[in-house]
Scaffold this motif. Sequence first.
Motif, PDB file in Angstrom:
ATOM      1  N   PHE A  37      10.621   2.137  -1.232  1.00 11.14           N
ATOM      2  CA  PHE A  37      10.114   3.497  -1.037  1.00 11.14           C
ATOM      3  C   PHE A  37       8.749   3.477  -0.356  1.00 11.14           C
ATOM      4  O   PHE A  37       8.442   4.341   0.468  1.00 11.14           O
ATOM      5  CB  PHE A  37      10.007   4.220  -2.381  1.00 11.14           C
ATOM      6  N   ALA A  38       7.931   2.496  -0.718  1.00 11.85           N
ATOM      7  CA  ALA A  38       6.577   2.422  -0.151  1.00 11.85           C
ATOM      8  C   ALA A  38       6.574   1.937   1.285  1.00 11.85           C
ATOM      9  O   ALA A  38       5.638   2.222   2.037  1.00 11.85           O
ATOM     10  CB  ALA A  38       5.720   1.491  -1.012  1.00 11.85           C
ATOM     11  N   ALA A  39       7.619   1.193   1.678  1.00  7.83           N
ATOM     12  CA  ALA A  39       7.616   0.514   2.981  1.00  7.83           C
ATOM     13  C   ALA A  39       8.005   1.403   4.147  1.00  7.83           C
ATOM     14  O   ALA A  39       7.438   1.295   5.242  1.00  7.83           O
ATOM     15  CB  ALA A  39       8.545  -0.703   2.931  1.00  7.83           C
ATOM     16  N   TRP A  40       8.974   2.280   3.914  1.00  9.53           N
ATOM     17  CA  TRP A  40       9.497   2.970   5.098  1.00  9.53           C
ATOM     18  C   TRP A  40       8.490   3.929   5.753  1.00  9.53           C
ATOM     19  O   TRP A  40       8.526   4.124   6.976  1.00  9.53           O
ATOM     20  CB  TRP A  40      10.847   3.630   4.803  1.00  9.53           C
ATOM     21  N   PRO A  41       7.538   4.537   5.011  1.00 13.89           N
ATOM     22  CA  PRO A  41       6.499   5.299   5.729  1.00 13.89           C
ATOM     23  C   PRO A  41       5.668   4.424   6.665  1.00 13.89           C
ATOM     24  O   PRO A  41       5.199   4.902   7.701  1.00 13.89           O
ATOM     25  CB  PRO A  41       5.645   5.870   4.593  1.00 13.89           C
ATOM     26  N   LEU A  42       5.470   3.143   6.290  1.00 12.86           N
ATOM     27  CA  LEU A  42       4.756   2.245   7.191  1.00 12.86           C
ATOM     28  C   LEU A  42       5.523   2.060   8.494  1.00 12.86           C
ATOM     29  O   LEU A  42       4.936   2.016   9.578  1.00 12.86           O
ATOM     30  CB  LEU A  42       4.528   0.881   6.523  1.00 12.86           C
ATOM     31  N   MET A  43       6.842   1.961   8.403  1.00 15.94           N
ATOM     32  CA  MET A  43       7.659   1.806   9.610  1.00 15.94           C
ATOM     33  C   MET A  43       7.594   3.050  10.489  1.00 15.94           C
ATOM     34  O   MET A  43       7.570   2.962  11.721  1.00 15.94           O
ATOM     35  CB  MET A  43       9.103   1.502   9.230  1.00 15.94           C
ATOM     36  N   TYR A  77       8.492  -4.339   4.163  1.00 14.81           N
ATOM     37  CA  TYR A  77       8.813  -4.590   2.753  1.00 14.81           C
ATOM     38  C   TYR A  77       7.919  -5.688   2.188  1.00 14.81           C
ATOM     39  O   TYR A  77       7.438  -5.595   1.050  1.00 14.81           O
ATOM     40  CB  TYR A  77      10.284  -4.984   2.621  1.00 14.81           C
ATOM     41  N   PHE A  78       7.675  -6.733   2.987  1.00 16.06           N
ATOM     42  CA  PHE A  78       6.764  -7.803   2.569  1.00 16.06           C
ATOM     43  C   PHE A  78       5.376  -7.236   2.268  1.00 16.06           C
ATOM     44  O   PHE A  78       4.757  -7.587   1.260  1.00 16.06           O
ATOM     45  CB  PHE A  78       6.671  -8.855   3.678  1.00 16.06           C
ATOM     46  N   GLU A  79       4.900  -6.346   3.133  1.00 17.17           N
ATOM     47  CA  GLU A  79       3.554  -5.791   2.981  1.00 17.17           C
ATOM     48  C   GLU A  79       3.437  -4.979   1.696  1.00 17.17           C
ATOM     49  O   GLU A  79       2.446  -5.090   0.963  1.00 17.17           O
ATOM     50  CB  GLU A  79       3.215  -4.922   4.192  1.00 17.17           C
ATOM     51  N   THR A  80       4.443  -4.157   1.413  1.00 21.15           N
ATOM     52  CA  THR A  80       4.356  -3.318   0.214  1.00 21.15           C
ATOM     53  C   THR A  80       4.655  -4.113  -1.056  1.00 21.15           C
ATOM     54  O   THR A  80       4.097  -3.797  -2.117  1.00 21.15           O
ATOM     55  CB  THR A  80       5.298  -2.109   0.326  1.00 21.15           C
ATOM     56  N   MET A  81       5.512  -5.123  -0.959  1.00 19.81           N
ATOM     57  CA  MET A  81       5.696  -6.007  -2.105  1.00 19.81           C
ATOM     58  C   MET A  81       4.397  -6.751  -2.400  1.00 19.81           C
ATOM     59  O   MET A  81       3.991  -6.901  -3.556  1.00 19.81           O
ATOM     60  CB  MET A  81       6.824  -7.011  -1.843  1.00 19.81           C
ATOM     61  N   SER A  82       3.712  -7.184  -1.336  1.00 16.18           N
ATOM     62  CA  SER A  82       2.424  -7.845  -1.500  1.00 16.18           C
ATOM     63  C   SER A  82       1.403  -6.899  -2.122  1.00 16.18           C
ATOM     64  O   SER A  82       0.572  -7.313  -2.937  1.00 16.18           O
ATOM     65  CB  SER A  82       1.919  -8.357  -0.151  1.00 16.18           C
ATOM     66  N   GLY A  83       1.482  -5.619  -1.749  1.00 16.84           N
ATOM     67  CA  GLY A  83       0.570  -4.646  -2.316  1.00 16.84           C
ATOM     68  C   GLY A  83       0.841  -4.400  -3.783  1.00 16.84           C
ATOM     69  O   GLY A  83      -0.055  -4.504  -4.618  1.00 16.84           O
ATOM     70  N   LEU A  84       2.079  -4.091  -4.137  1.00 10.89           N
ATOM     71  CA  LEU A  84       2.397  -3.754  -5.522  1.00 10.89           C
ATOM     72  C   LEU A  84       2.260  -4.942  -6.462  1.00 10.89           C
ATOM     73  O   LEU A  84       1.925  -4.773  -7.632  1.00 10.89           O
ATOM     74  CB  LEU A  84       3.812  -3.173  -5.600  1.00 10.89           C
ATOM     75  N   THR A  85       2.535  -6.149  -5.970  1.00  7.42           N
ATOM     76  CA  THR A  85       2.357  -7.338  -6.814  1.00  7.42           C
ATOM     77  C   THR A  85       0.922  -7.830  -6.799  1.00  7.42           C
ATOM     78  O   THR A  85       0.608  -8.828  -7.447  1.00  7.42           O
ATOM     79  CB  THR A  85       3.281  -8.477  -6.358  1.00  7.42           C
ATOM     80  N   ALA A  86       0.036  -7.133  -6.058  1.00  8.60           N
ATOM     81  CA  ALA A  86      -1.380  -7.505  -5.949  1.00  8.60           C
ATOM     82  C   ALA A  86      -1.534  -8.931  -5.449  1.00  8.60           C
ATOM     83  O   ALA A  86      -2.404  -9.669  -5.923  1.00  8.60           O
ATOM     84  CB  ALA A  86      -2.097  -7.315  -7.282  1.00  8.60           C
ATOM     85  N   THR A  87      -0.689  -9.309  -4.490  1.00  7.54           N
ATOM     86  CA  THR A  87      -0.772 -10.649  -3.913  1.00  7.54           C
ATOM     87  C   THR A  87      -1.840 -10.694  -2.824  1.00  7.54           C
ATOM     88  O   THR A  87      -2.703 -11.569  -2.816  1.00  7.54           O
ATOM     89  CB  THR A  87       0.592 -11.087  -3.340  1.00  7.54           C
ATOM     90  N   GLY A  88      -1.768  -9.762  -1.888  1.00  9.97           N
ATOM     91  CA  GLY A  88      -2.775  -9.712  -0.834  1.00  9.97           C
ATOM     92  C   GLY A  88      -2.425 -10.489   0.408  1.00  9.97           C
ATOM     93  O   GLY A  88      -3.239 -10.586   1.324  1.00  9.97           O
ATOM     94  N   ALA A  89      -1.227 -11.067   0.454  1.00  5.78           N
ATOM     95  CA  ALA A  89      -0.768 -11.710   1.683  1.00  5.78           C
ATOM     96  C   ALA A  89      -0.315 -10.617   2.645  1.00  5.78           C
ATOM     97  O   ALA A  89       0.509  -9.780   2.287  1.00  5.78           O
ATOM     98  CB  ALA A  89       0.392 -12.664   1.378  1.00  5.78           C
ATOM     99  N   THR A  90      -0.833 -10.612   3.849  1.00  5.37           N
ATOM    100  CA  THR A  90      -0.502  -9.549   4.788  1.00  5.37           C
ATOM    101  C   THR A  90       0.218 -10.087   6.014  1.00  5.37           C
ATOM    102  O   THR A  90      -0.019 -11.221   6.435  1.00  5.37           O
ATOM    103  CB  THR A  90      -1.763  -8.782   5.231  1.00  5.37           C
ATOM    104  N   ALA A  91       1.119  -9.278   6.533  1.00  3.14           N
ATOM    105  CA  ALA A  91       1.812  -9.609   7.773  1.00  3.14           C
ATOM    106  C   ALA A  91       1.279  -8.775   8.928  1.00  3.14           C
ATOM    107  O   ALA A  91       1.797  -8.847  10.038  1.00  3.14           O
ATOM    108  CB  ALA A  91       3.316  -9.378   7.616  1.00  3.14           C
ATOM    109  N   LEU A  92       0.232  -7.980   8.682  1.00  2.83           N
ATOM    110  CA  LEU A  92      -0.305  -7.078   9.684  1.00  2.83           C
ATOM    111  C   LEU A  92      -1.586  -7.636  10.287  1.00  2.83           C
ATOM    112  O   LEU A  92      -2.361  -8.317   9.609  1.00  2.83           O
ATOM    113  CB  LEU A  92      -0.600  -5.708   9.072  1.00  2.83           C
ATOM    114  N   SER A  93      -1.807  -7.342  11.537  1.00  2.00           N
ATOM    115  CA  SER A  93      -3.075  -7.647  12.197  1.00  2.00           C
ATOM    116  C   SER A  93      -3.606  -6.363  12.824  1.00  2.00           C
ATOM    117  O   SER A  93      -2.898  -5.354  12.893  1.00  2.00           O
ATOM    118  CB  SER A  93      -2.881  -8.733  13.270  1.00  2.00           C
TER     119      SER A  93
END
Length: 486
Positions: free
Chosen positions: A85-91, A103-119
């Motif tokens: 649900f969180a990912a598709w607005p990013l797309m 999906y990776f970005e929002t999973m990283s956000g919700l799990t508080a991982t902080g690994a990003t695929a964005l530049s």
Amino acid sequence: MTALAPVLGVLSHVWGVFALLFLVPLLWDIWADEGALRQVWLAGLAVTLLCATVLWALTRRYRRELHARDGFLLVNLVWVSLPAFAAWPLMLAMDGLSWTDAYFETMSGLTATGATALSGLDQLPLSINIWRCFLQLIGGLGIVLLVVAVLPLLGLGSVQLFKAETPGPMKDSRLTPRIAETARGLWTVYFAMSAVCLLAYRQAGMQWADAFMHMCTTMGLGGFSSKDASLGHWNSWQIEAVATVFMALAGINFARYFIVWRIRSVAPLWRDAEVRAYVAVLAASAAGLTLFLMAHGTYSDLASAFRAATFHVVSIATTTGYAATDYALWPVFAPVWLVFMGCFASCAGSTGGGIKMVRMVLLVKQARRELVRALHPRVVNPVMLGRSAVAPTVIAAVFAYMLIYGASTVGLTMLMLLSGLDLITAVSAVVATLNNIGPGLGLVGPASNFGVLSDFQTWVCTVAMLLGRLELLAVMVLFVPQFWRK
């Protein structure tokens, strides 16, 4: 389907609460007068709320007390569905962003991982960065815990949800007679500390928007930033000092703060064996790394070495993942030690990841116990945590967790190597995502991001983040045949 209906009914409530979170980026979009993404956030809210309503309508007739297996199933469904649900607005907002990376970005956000695929974070619309960072604030303490706090009338089964999502080996102790009251207490403490952190960042020199975003990712120990250079963008010792203090505070069990607030005494903090070990490891590592960097000529003066060492020790050890410089360029021992600390340093019940300090303390005490027993086989020498003896079942659970943790690390790393990654990148990417640290080494180091990975490699890391956030067992239990038997 009938058996699953009560679980799906509670899931619909979780989706409904999550839908309201889209108001946060929407309000920031209105405040910043950007306008272009207003429809995206409204659509996110509407679609999520519609899905929640439909699921609730289909399952509202079925209600019963949730059992242990229901709690595990629900928590997994929550943590798999909410990033979608969180990912598709990013797309919708970012041209060319793939579903895998979103999906990776929002999973990283919700799990508080902080690994990003964005530049190009500096050029992203404000509301996009707000959304990424806000997810870490909510996900850090736990979205299911939030729902238990705000919707206590969900009622039956809250204990099972609390246990399934809460990190740490000992989950049976309650702070209050009611789980909903406990959840509200934890969130009250969490938000109060977050408000102080926000004001501290603002006082240190950040604008309100940057202060809000970095408050979210500091208290959530996630490490997302609105800048590609992370906190190095400001090159401010005041800002780094604020981050260091609040990262260190967020790495401690929030239940301890709740007790401190309730009895108006800080004694419970220092009496906690895990907190003492946590502080000792951070202090010793910061001092040792300062001397190491000085000895190798990385920094020419003690103040600069201490500033860099202390900030990065706390950042990586608490699994936040902020960077003020590219520490991967330091002599090899330093970055490897930082990543190693991220595997265990933060406390159970904090917003940090990894295996948790309490497990490491118990493993060390159990090892020492076995050494004593080798010399004196008949001696009575129970494992003590503070003034309490630890039950053998807890020790057994810790050993089981460590076995699964080791097997998961090796298995996921082999998949990454099979896909063609080099050894350093493969190992560090798995360790960084499985422990919810964020940046790794090699191609996914602090000066790069996870966008360099292939889709297959990105999905491996996505699974690793989910496993790490739910502490392996809550996910692995779904693959035990007995789980699905009546």
